[in-house]
Design a protein around this motif. Structure first.
Motif, PDB file in Angstrom:
ATOM      1  N   UNK A 246       0.829  -1.207   0.000  1.00  0.00           N
ATOM      2  CA  UNK A 246       0.000   0.000   0.000  1.00  0.00           C
ATOM      3  C   UNK A 246       0.863   1.256   0.000  1.00  0.00           C
ATOM      4  N   UNK A 247       1.985   1.223   0.721  1.00  0.00           N
ATOM      5  CA  UNK A 247       2.868   2.384   0.760  1.00  0.00           C
ATOM      6  C   UNK A 247       3.485   2.670  -0.612  1.00  0.00           C
ATOM      7  N   UNK A 248       3.843   1.602  -1.321  1.00  0.00           N
ATOM      8  CA  UNK A 248       4.504   1.763  -2.614  1.00  0.00           C
ATOM      9  C   UNK A 248       3.526   2.107  -3.737  1.00  0.00           C
ATOM     10  N   UNK A 249       2.379   1.428  -3.732  1.00  0.00           N
ATOM     11  CA  UNK A 249       1.478   1.550  -4.878  1.00  0.00           C
ATOM     12  C   UNK A 249       0.142   2.207  -4.557  1.00  0.00           C
ATOM     13  N   UNK A 250      -0.152   2.463  -3.287  1.00  0.00           N
ATOM     14  CA  UNK A 250      -1.414   3.043  -2.817  1.00  0.00           C
ATOM     15  C   UNK A 250      -2.552   2.028  -2.950  1.00  0.00           C
ATOM     16  N   UNK A 251      -3.400   2.066  -1.952  1.00  0.00           N
ATOM     17  CA  UNK A 251      -4.495   1.095  -1.868  1.00  0.00           C
ATOM     18  C   UNK A 251      -5.398   1.148  -3.093  1.00  0.00           C
ATOM     19  N   UNK A 252      -5.788   2.342  -3.523  1.00  0.00           N
ATOM     20  CA  UNK A 252      -6.730   2.465  -4.631  1.00  0.00           C
ATOM     21  C   UNK A 252      -6.140   1.929  -5.926  1.00  0.00           C
ATOM     22  N   UNK A 253      -4.825   2.146  -6.112  1.00  0.00           N
ATOM     23  CA  UNK A 253      -4.163   1.625  -7.307  1.00  0.00           C
ATOM     24  C   UNK A 253      -4.199   0.107  -7.327  1.00  0.00           C
ATOM     25  N   UNK A 254      -3.935  -0.506  -6.158  1.00  0.00           N
ATOM     26  CA  UNK A 254      -3.969  -1.968  -6.065  1.00  0.00           C
ATOM     27  C   UNK A 254      -5.385  -2.480  -6.328  1.00  0.00           C
ATOM     28  N   UNK A 255      -6.383  -1.801  -5.723  1.00  0.00           N
ATOM     29  CA  UNK A 255      -7.774  -2.229  -5.924  1.00  0.00           C
ATOM     30  C   UNK A 255      -8.189  -2.103  -7.383  1.00  0.00           C
ATOM     31  N   UNK A 256      -7.780  -1.004  -8.024  1.00  0.00           N
ATOM     32  CA  UNK A 256      -8.123  -0.821  -9.445  1.00  0.00           C
ATOM     33  C   UNK A 256      -7.498  -1.920 -10.293  1.00  0.00           C
ATOM     34  N   UNK A 257      -6.254  -2.291  -9.970  1.00  0.00           N
ATOM     35  CA  UNK A 257      -5.580  -3.366 -10.708  1.00  0.00           C
ATOM     36  C   UNK A 257      -6.312  -4.695 -10.513  1.00  0.00           C
ATOM     37  N   UNK A 258      -6.698  -4.980  -9.263  1.00  0.00           N
ATOM     38  CA  UNK A 258      -7.428  -6.213  -8.978  1.00  0.00           C
ATOM     39  C   UNK A 258      -8.774  -6.234  -9.710  1.00  0.00           C
ATOM     40  N   UNK A 259      -9.473  -5.108  -9.679  1.00  0.00           N
ATOM     41  CA  UNK A 259     -10.785  -5.044 -10.335  1.00  0.00           C
ATOM     42  C   UNK A 259     -10.656  -5.257 -11.836  1.00  0.00           C
ATOM     43  N   UNK A 260      -9.654  -4.606 -12.451  1.00  0.00           N
ATOM     44  CA  UNK A 260      -9.473  -4.762 -13.893  1.00  0.00           C
ATOM     45  C   UNK A 260      -9.107  -6.202 -14.247  1.00  0.00           C
ATOM     46  N   UNK A 261      -8.258  -6.805 -13.417  1.00  0.00           N
ATOM     47  CA  UNK A 261      -7.839  -8.189 -13.684  1.00  0.00           C
ATOM     48  C   UNK A 261      -9.022  -9.149 -13.580  1.00  0.00           C
ATOM     49  N   UNK A 262      -9.833  -8.985 -12.526  1.00  0.00           N
ATOM     50  CA  UNK A 262     -10.983  -9.874 -12.332  1.00  0.00           C
ATOM     51  C   UNK A 262     -12.045  -9.624 -13.388  1.00  0.00           C
ATOM     52  N   UNK A 263     -12.255  -8.344 -13.758  1.00  0.00           N
ATOM     53  CA  UNK A 263     -13.208  -8.032 -14.834  1.00  0.00           C
ATOM     54  C   UNK A 263     -12.778  -8.709 -16.133  1.00  0.00           C
ATOM     55  N   UNK A 264     -11.463  -8.706 -16.374  1.00  0.00           N
ATOM     56  CA  UNK A 264     -10.945  -9.321 -17.599  1.00  0.00           C
ATOM     57  C   UNK A 264     -11.150 -10.830 -17.562  1.00  0.00           C
ATOM     58  N   UNK A 265     -10.987 -11.433 -16.388  1.00  0.00           N
ATOM     59  CA  UNK A 265     -11.175 -12.884 -16.264  1.00  0.00           C
ATOM     60  C   UNK A 265     -12.646 -13.267 -16.398  1.00  0.00           C
ATOM     61  N   UNK A 266     -13.515 -12.485 -15.751  1.00  0.00           N
ATOM     62  CA  UNK A 266     -14.949 -12.826 -15.745  1.00  0.00           C
ATOM     63  C   UNK A 266     -15.603 -12.514 -17.082  1.00  0.00           C
ATOM     64  N   UNK A 267     -15.198 -11.400 -17.700  1.00  0.00           N
ATOM     65  CA  UNK A 267     -15.827 -10.928 -18.947  1.00  0.00           C
ATOM     66  C   UNK A 267     -17.348 -10.835 -18.770  1.00  0.00           C
ATOM     67  N   UNK A 268     -17.718 -10.001 -17.821  1.00  0.00           N
ATOM     68  CA  UNK A 268     -19.116  -9.913 -17.392  1.00  0.00           C
ATOM     69  C   UNK A 268     -20.053  -9.545 -18.529  1.00  0.00           C
ATOM     70  N   UNK A 269     -19.654  -8.599 -19.380  1.00  0.00           N
ATOM     71  CA  UNK A 269     -20.541  -8.158 -20.462  1.00  0.00           C
ATOM     72  C   UNK A 269     -20.875  -9.313 -21.399  1.00  0.00           C
ATOM     73  N   UNK A 270     -19.860 -10.139 -21.707  1.00  0.00           N
ATOM     74  CA  UNK A 270     -20.085 -11.292 -22.575  1.00  0.00           C
ATOM     75  C   UNK A 270     -21.007 -12.296 -21.902  1.00  0.00           C
ATOM     76  N   UNK A 271     -20.764 -12.524 -20.609  1.00  0.00           N
ATOM     77  CA  UNK A 271     -21.587 -13.479 -19.867  1.00  0.00           C
ATOM     78  C   UNK A 271     -23.037 -13.002 -19.796  1.00  0.00           C
ATOM     79  N   UNK A 272     -23.233 -11.710 -19.529  1.00  0.00           N
ATOM     80  CA  UNK A 272     -24.592 -11.169 -19.361  1.00  0.00           C
ATOM     81  C   UNK A 272     -25.397 -11.224 -20.653  1.00  0.00           C
ATOM     82  N   UNK A 273     -24.724 -11.219 -21.814  1.00  0.00           N
ATOM     83  CA  UNK A 273     -25.429 -11.225 -23.098  1.00  0.00           C
ATOM     84  C   UNK A 273     -25.396 -12.589 -23.779  1.00  0.00           C
TER      85      UNK A 273
END
Length: 377
Positions: free
Chosen positions: A255-282
């Motif tokens: 968190x000190x090096x990369x900041x909490x929000x940066x880490x969370x954004x990276x995690x969210x983007x990675x999981x969104x890419x894995x799930x591909x929610x838009x494709x699944x929903x349609x």
């Protein structure tokens, strides 16, 4: 002849009085529907018996339903009945089959339920879950080193990939310095180096080099250096050293090096890419459910059994909260008397007619005795 007429008259009058009395008594069960007043004085026997005792009837019916008809035991027996559970399981399985064979997507299904922003809500829910799990994880492992948290197999896999990372980095460097852009960059750096020297040194360099193009000399050497096996080993060693340093960090240092929000954004983007929610929903439900249809259908009977067992243990509190007696009482109080009369008459009209005829018969029999007594006297 006179005696016969007297008896006949008595029988007729008795039959009329008996039949009319019973008919009137039946009518007075419901009629009149409302009290009748004459100059402020309520006429006796108005309204009819059932309208007048309607509230008491509603209360007693409510108690009857709760205490003798819809009892906790009756609900419990029904819920635990194998036949009932089979019926519920079959119904749910049939409905799921319709859903699994549908060409609708999850978005279409949600829209049919009036939910137009289902995908956004699901994504927000996933992101919220990521934040919650991150805070939970960081709170538990904040003071531990990353080396202790990263599984050994993952660490080994990362270290095994370091040579490939080195080769990738060096290849990108070779591609860059082999390009026209890279050549211009070398030329710019060379000129800046010479221009930044002091006057005497600059003059000496220009005198020694003359018209030699330094870029043409330096570019092949840089590329040669990048292609050297020792360079790759050097970069790999540097990456290994830096990776070891990162492994020795405490988790909170991330968190000190990369900041909490940066880490969370990276995690969210990675999981969104894995799930591909838009494709699944349609995606059509038929295609989406092809792999889960069989196990889901198999688990339905067990789920129904568990749900019924749970509900059977909650029957009393559920019935208390439903307040069935109050529901019955309120409905009876609001039920139109006219409708209630029609319902009862449609069921027992023949019996009520028989009561009327019976009254006439008894009245006629009394008339016979009265006629005989009158004749004898």
């Amino acid at each position: 002849m006179e005696a016969f007429l007297t008896i006949l008259f008595m029988v007729t009058v008795g039959a009329i009085i008996g039949g009319a009395t019973n008919w009137l008594a039946i009518k007075m069960l419901f009629h009149p529907y409302h009290p009748i007043y004459i100059r402020g004085w309520r006429l006796p026997f108005t309204p009819g018996l059932i309208p007048r005792r309607r509230q008491e009837l509603a209360i007693q019916l409510g108690r009857l339903v709760v205490n003798y008809l819809l009892t906790p035991d009756s609900f419990r027996k029904k819920l635990l009945s194998s036949e009932f559970q089979l019926e519920v399981s079959t119904y749910i399985q049939n409905e799921l089959l319709k859903l699994f064979n549908s060409q609708q997507s999850i978005n279409d299904l949600l829209k049919s339920w009036g939910i137009t922003d289902g995908q956004d809500k699901i994504q927000l829910k996933i992101h919220g879950l990521i934040e919650e799990k991150y805070d939970q994880w960081m709170g538990e492992y904040r003071d531990q080193s990353i080396r202790d948290l990263v599984p050994a197999e993952i660490n080994a896999k990362v270290e095994s990939k370091l040579p490939f990372v080195s080769a990738f980095i060096l290849q990108k460097g070779i591609d860059y310095f082999s390009s026209e852009e890279g050549k211009k960059r070398i030329e710019s750096l060379t000129n800046d180096f010479i221009d930044q020297r002091s006057g005497m040194l600059k003059n000496m360099l220009q005198m020694l080099l003359g018209n030699v193009n330094l870029t043409e000399k330096i570019q092949p050497e840089i590329i040669k250096f990048l292609k050297n096996k020792g360079t790759e080993e050097l970069v790999t060693g540097v990456l290994k050293t830096e990776w070891d340093k990162i492994l020795d960090w405490q988790a909170e240092k991330l968190e000190e090096k990369f900041e909490k929000q940066t880490i969370l954004d990276l995690l969210k983007r990675s999981i969104d890419k894995m799930i591909r929610l838009e494709k699944v929903m349609n995606m059509p439900l038929q295609q989406l459910a092809s792999t889960v249809q069989e196990p889901v259908l198999k688990i339905v009977p067990l789920g129904v059994e568990k749900a019924c067992a749970f509900l059977s243990n909650q029957v009393e509190p559920i019935m208390e909260k439903l307040k069935l007696a109050d529901i019955v009482r309120e409905h009876v109080e609001r039920f139109p008397i006219e409708r209630l009369e029609q319902m009862l008459l449609s069921i027992i009209s023949s019996e009520l007619r028989m009561i009327t005829y019976l009254g006439a018969l008894i009245g006629g029999m009394i008339g016979i005795f009265q006629g005989l007594i009158a004749v004898l006297i």
